[in-house]
Write a protein that holds these residues in place. Structure first.
Motif, mmCIF file in Angstrom:
data_model
loop_
_atom_site.group_PDB
_atom_site.id
_atom_site.type_symbol
_atom_site.label_atom_id
_atom_site.label_comp_id
_atom_site.label_asym_id
_atom_site.label_seq_id
_atom_site.Cartn_x
_atom_site.Cartn_y
_atom_site.Cartn_z
ATOM 1 N N ALA A 8 0.834 -1.210 0.000
ATOM 2 C CA ALA A 8 0.000 0.000 0.000
ATOM 3 C C ALA A 8 0.867 1.258 0.000
ATOM 4 O O ALA A 8 0.625 2.205 0.759
ATOM 5 N N GLY A 9 1.937 1.235 -0.807
ATOM 6 C CA GLY A 9 2.787 2.410 -0.946
ATOM 7 C C GLY A 9 3.768 2.613 0.202
ATOM 8 O O GLY A 9 4.524 3.581 0.221
ATOM 9 N N GLN A 10 3.761 1.701 1.161
ATOM 10 C CA GLN A 10 4.692 1.840 2.283
ATOM 11 C C GLN A 10 5.662 0.657 2.317
ATOM 12 O O GLN A 10 5.326 -0.436 1.878
ATOM 13 N N THR A 11 6.850 0.944 2.840
ATOM 14 C CA THR A 11 7.830 -0.129 2.958
ATOM 15 C C THR A 11 7.686 -0.812 4.315
ATOM 16 O O THR A 11 7.675 -0.148 5.347
ATOM 17 N N HIS A 12 7.556 -2.118 4.251
ATOM 18 C CA HIS A 12 7.466 -2.895 5.491
ATOM 19 C C HIS A 12 8.711 -3.770 5.606
ATOM 20 O O HIS A 12 9.120 -4.422 4.655
ATOM 21 N N GLU A 13 9.317 -3.750 6.770
ATOM 22 C CA GLU A 13 10.492 -4.611 7.002
ATOM 23 C C GLU A 13 10.066 -5.866 7.745
ATOM 24 O O GLU A 13 9.440 -5.779 8.802
ATOM 25 N N GLY A 14 10.397 -6.991 7.179
ATOM 26 C CA GLY A 14 10.010 -8.254 7.809
ATOM 27 C C GLY A 14 11.215 -9.146 8.038
ATOM 28 O O GLY A 14 12.344 -8.815 7.673
ATOM 29 N N GLU A 15 10.956 -10.263 8.619
ATOM 30 C CA GLU A 15 12.043 -11.190 8.971
ATOM 31 C C GLU A 15 11.585 -12.625 8.710
ATOM 32 O O GLU A 15 10.530 -13.052 9.177
ATOM 33 N N LEU A 16 12.399 -13.317 7.958
ATOM 34 C CA LEU A 16 12.115 -14.715 7.656
ATOM 35 C C LEU A 16 13.168 -15.553 8.376
ATOM 36 O O LEU A 16 14.349 -15.200 8.380
ATOM 37 N N ALA A 17 12.755 -16.620 8.988
ATOM 38 C CA ALA A 17 13.716 -17.460 9.714
ATOM 39 C C ALA A 17 13.520 -18.914 9.324
ATOM 40 O O ALA A 17 12.418 -19.341 8.978
ATOM 41 N N PHE A 18 14.601 -19.658 9.399
ATOM 42 C CA PHE A 18 14.523 -21.079 9.066
ATOM 43 C C PHE A 18 14.900 -21.921 10.286
ATOM 44 O O PHE A 18 15.840 -21.604 11.005
ATOM 45 N N GLY A 19 14.135 -22.973 10.493
ATOM 46 C CA GLY A 19 14.526 -23.969 11.488
ATOM 47 C C GLY A 19 14.178 -23.620 12.917
ATOM 48 O O GLY A 19 14.642 -24.271 13.842
ATOM 49 N N VAL A 20 13.382 -22.570 13.118
ATOM 50 C CA VAL A 20 13.030 -22.183 14.489
ATOM 51 C C VAL A 20 11.928 -23.098 15.031
ATOM 52 O O VAL A 20 11.984 -23.550 16.168
ATOM 53 N N ALA A 21 10.938 -23.342 14.208
ATOM 54 C CA ALA A 21 9.806 -24.169 14.654
ATOM 55 C C ALA A 21 9.486 -25.200 13.574
ATOM 56 O O ALA A 21 9.563 -24.909 12.384
ATOM 57 N N TRP A 22 9.148 -26.389 14.034
ATOM 58 C CA TRP A 22 8.798 -27.465 13.108
ATOM 59 C C TRP A 22 7.456 -28.056 13.532
ATOM 60 O O TRP A 22 7.408 -29.177 14.039
#
Ligand SMILES: [Zn+2]
Ligand SMILES: [Zn+2]
Length: 207
Positions: A8-22
């Motif tokens: 929606a015209g705004q920059t969102h900073e996110g975080e992707l992680a691997f192996g934290v939860a299964w």
């Protein structure tokens, strides 16, 4: 792994992680092994709700993120997916279950025997490995105190990673030691065992 999204015209900073939860229920779903921060999930839902994004687009955003990051993970870590998806219930685990139960029984007998030996060391003066007699206080055979507090490993680890697990030497009474030695002594007196050179056990003739 940080990422940026334009929503929606705004920059969102996110975080992707691997192996934290299964989570078990997700093991057959795309994205298994990956976690995205809750604020990203909420932002995507909000964008859908407000009509800035179609649900398919949100799905595609996450799928693309995971597949880009997935290539990095594949290169840097070789994931054993059969292990990651197993919760002690896969075919391999089922095939090795009987063997595992044998190991658990041996393990608890071993731990109990060393606890008994710790409580009355005079009753259990010796301990034998496959072919060698030791004193039961020899550093080669005495388990570290913490290892007796440990539980046996679980079926999943046993089946997928550890393979054959050895349980250590058992402490023995004088009588058990003599029986063990006579079973390993030939008719002409040849000995099929050794006495440890580190602890030099002194064994009488058993009479
Ligand atoms: Zn398994
Ligand atoms: Zn020894």
């Amino acid at each position: 792994m940080p990422f940026e999204l334009k929503l929606a015209g705004q920059t969102h900073e996110g975080e992707l992680a691997f192996g934290v939860a299964w989570p078990r229920s997700g093991r057959d779903s795309p994205g298994f092994g990956w976690s995205v921060d809750a604020s990203t999930a909420l932002k995507l839902l909000e964008a859908i709700k407000d009509g800035h994004l179609e649900a398919e687009q949100a799905q595609q955003i996450l799928t693309d993120l995971i597949s880009q990051a997935g290539e990095l993970v594949d290169e840097s870590r070789r994931i054993d997916w059969a292990y990651a998806r197993c919760f002690g219930d896969c075919d391999l685990c089922m095939r090795r279950k009987a063997k595992y139960e044998g190991y658990v029984a041996k393990y608890s007998a071993w731990a109990q025997a060393w606890e008994a030996a710790g409580a009355s060391p005079d009753r259990y003066p010796f301990a034998m490995t496959k072919s060698t007699v030791h004193r039961s206080d020899c550093g080669i055979v005495t388990p570290a105190p913490y290892s007796l507090q440990h539980k046996p490993i679980d079926l999943r680890t046993f089946a997928h990673i550890e393979g054959d697990v050895m349980v250590g030497a058992l402490p023995s009474t004088r009588h058990e030691t003599h029986v063990w030695m006579s079973e390993r002594t030939g008719p002409k007196g040849g000995r099929n065992y050794r006495l440890c050179k580190t602890c030099s056990p002194e064994i009488d003739d058993g009479r």
